[in-house]
Motif scaffolding. Structure first.
Motif, short mmCIF file in Angstrom:
data_model
loop_
_atom_site.label_atom_id
_atom_site.label_comp_id
_atom_site.label_asym_id
_atom_site.label_seq_id
_atom_site.Cartn_x
_atom_site.Cartn_y
_atom_site.Cartn_z
N SER A 293 1.19 -1.28 -0.23
CA SER A 293 -0.26 -0.41 0.08
C SER A 293 1.02 1.77 -0.27
N VAL B 286 -4.82 -7.91 -7.04
CA VAL B 286 -5.71 -7.03 -6.36
C VAL B 286 -5.72 -5.88 -6.25
N LYS C 218 -6.63 -1.73 -5.28
CA LYS C 218 -7.61 -0.90 -4.72
C LYS C 218 -7.26 0.31 -5.00
N ASN C 219 -7.66 0.76 -5.92
CA ASN C 219 -7.91 2.09 -6.01
C ASN C 219 -8.17 3.35 -4.85
N ASN C 220 -7.89 4.52 -4.19
CA ASN C 220 -8.14 4.34 -3.20
C ASN C 220 -8.46 6.03 -3.68
N ILE D 162 -7.53 0.86 -13.24
CA ILE D 162 -8.57 0.99 -11.67
C ILE D 162 -9.33 1.83 -12.59
N SER E 231 -12.27 1.91 -6.79
CA SER E 231 -12.83 0.33 -7.18
C SER E 231 -11.83 -0.32 -7.16
N THR E 232 -11.84 -1.75 -6.93
CA THR E 232 -10.59 -2.59 -6.98
C THR E 232 -10.82 -3.48 -8.17
N LYS E 233 -9.66 -4.21 -8.99
CA LYS E 233 -9.10 -4.41 -10.01
C LYS E 233 -8.63 -5.74 -9.63
N SER E 234 -9.16 -7.07 -9.71
CA SER E 234 -8.48 -8.50 -9.49
C SER E 234 -8.40 -9.34 -10.78
N VAL F 70 -2.74 3.37 -3.49
CA VAL F 70 -2.84 2.04 -3.91
C VAL F 70 -2.64 1.51 -2.38
N GLY G 153 -3.15 -3.50 -1.95
CA GLY G 153 -3.56 -4.40 -2.55
C GLY G 153 -2.38 -5.19 -2.04
#
Length: 161
Positions: free
Chosen positions: A74, A98, A100-102, A124, A128-131, A153, A155
């Motif tokens: 992170s 995974v 996560k875009n904050n 991303i 949202s979150t991209k897996s 970010v 993940g």
């Protein structure tokens, strides 16, 4: 007395030049807090470096993610430069990634092989979150994640097999 004044003035000028030139070196990271980086760095990872692993130093180890182990990361920065995962990753044929875009805007991530070639570009969406699954040809293939520009970010990367 006159010679003493010249030395003092010269010393003040030298110190001033040093202070102002040092400020410019760190200006790129003025909006970043390196203490909030977890598993991330401002430098590309390399297995050839002899430096100790720290968030602001060049990472020097490979993270083996065989047997289902995972690596968490992170970090965030407001400045326009890149963040990287701390380690070169290897040890599996497939990885579950995974991210996560904050941020309140779209963000990009690159999966980069240690040779510099991009294995995958990931977009991303805001907040949202991209897996996704990343297949590689050999367990010895090493890669890292790169986040260009402004980012916030978190993940994980997990070796699957």
């Amino acid at each position: 007395m006159r010679m003493k004044c010249k030395r003092i003035i010269s010393l003040v000028v030298i110190i001033s030049l040093f202070v102002f030139s040092s400020t410019n070196v760190f200006a790129n990271y003025e909006n970043c807090d390196e203490n909030k980086l977890v598993g991330m760095s401002y430098e590309k990872p390399t297995e050839k470096s002899e430096k100790e692993l720290k968030s602001i130093d060049v990472p020097s180890n490979i993270k083996n993610l065989s047997n289902g182990s995972s690596y968490n990361f992170s970090g965030s920065c407001n400045a326009s430069h890149k963040l990287y995962t701390n380690y070169l990753i290897r040890g599996a044929y497939d990885y579950s990634i995974v991210i996560k875009n904050n941020l309140g805007k779209t963000q990009y991530a690159y999966v980069v092989q240690d040779s510099g070639s991009i294995l995958k570009t990931v977009v991303i969406s805001a907040n949202s979150t991209k897996s996704f699954t990343l297949p590689v040809r050999q367990k010895i293939t090493t890669f890292y994640l790169e986040f260009p520009g402004e980012c916030n970010v978190s993940g994980s990367i997990q070796g699957l097999n």
